[in-house]
Design a protein around this motif. Structure first.
Motif, PDB file in Angstrom:
ATOM      1  N   LEU A   2       0.864  -1.180   0.000  1.00  0.00           N
ATOM      2  CA  LEU A   2       0.000   0.000   0.000  1.00  0.00           C
ATOM      3  C   LEU A   2       0.898   1.225   0.000  1.00  0.00           C
ATOM      4  N   ASN A   9      -8.984   3.170  -0.155  1.00  0.00           N
ATOM      5  CA  ASN A   9      -8.312   1.982   0.390  1.00  0.00           C
ATOM      6  C   ASN A   9      -8.959   1.517   1.688  1.00  0.00           C
ATOM      7  N   TRP A  14     -11.378  -6.118   2.409  1.00  0.00           N
ATOM      8  CA  TRP A  14     -10.100  -6.758   2.745  1.00  0.00           C
ATOM      9  C   TRP A  14     -10.250  -8.256   2.953  1.00  0.00           C
ATOM     10  N   ASP A  28       2.312  -1.525   4.409  1.00  0.00           N
ATOM     11  CA  ASP A  28       1.617  -0.242   4.403  1.00  0.00           C
ATOM     12  C   ASP A  28       2.639   0.862   4.644  1.00  0.00           C
TER      13      ASP A  28
END
Length: 50
Positions: A2, A9, A14, A28
């Protein structure tokens, strides 16, 4: 991986993404996602940034 912290997002499914991945891992780069939530789904998670 990410790389952006776009609001879209946050609302991704998920659980569905987890099911589709061979090795469910998220890197991330903005610490944007809630680690606890993502790990509860089953992802391996690493966050980078502030």
């Amino acid at each position: 991986m990410l790389l952006t912290h776009w609001p879209q997002n946050e609302t991704l499914d998920w659980g569905k993404i987890f099911s589709a991945m061979r090795r469910p891992y998220i890197f991330d780069t903005h610490n944007f996602l809630a680690r606890e939530t993502i790990e509860k789904i089953g992802f391996s998670y690493d966050g980078l940034g502030i």
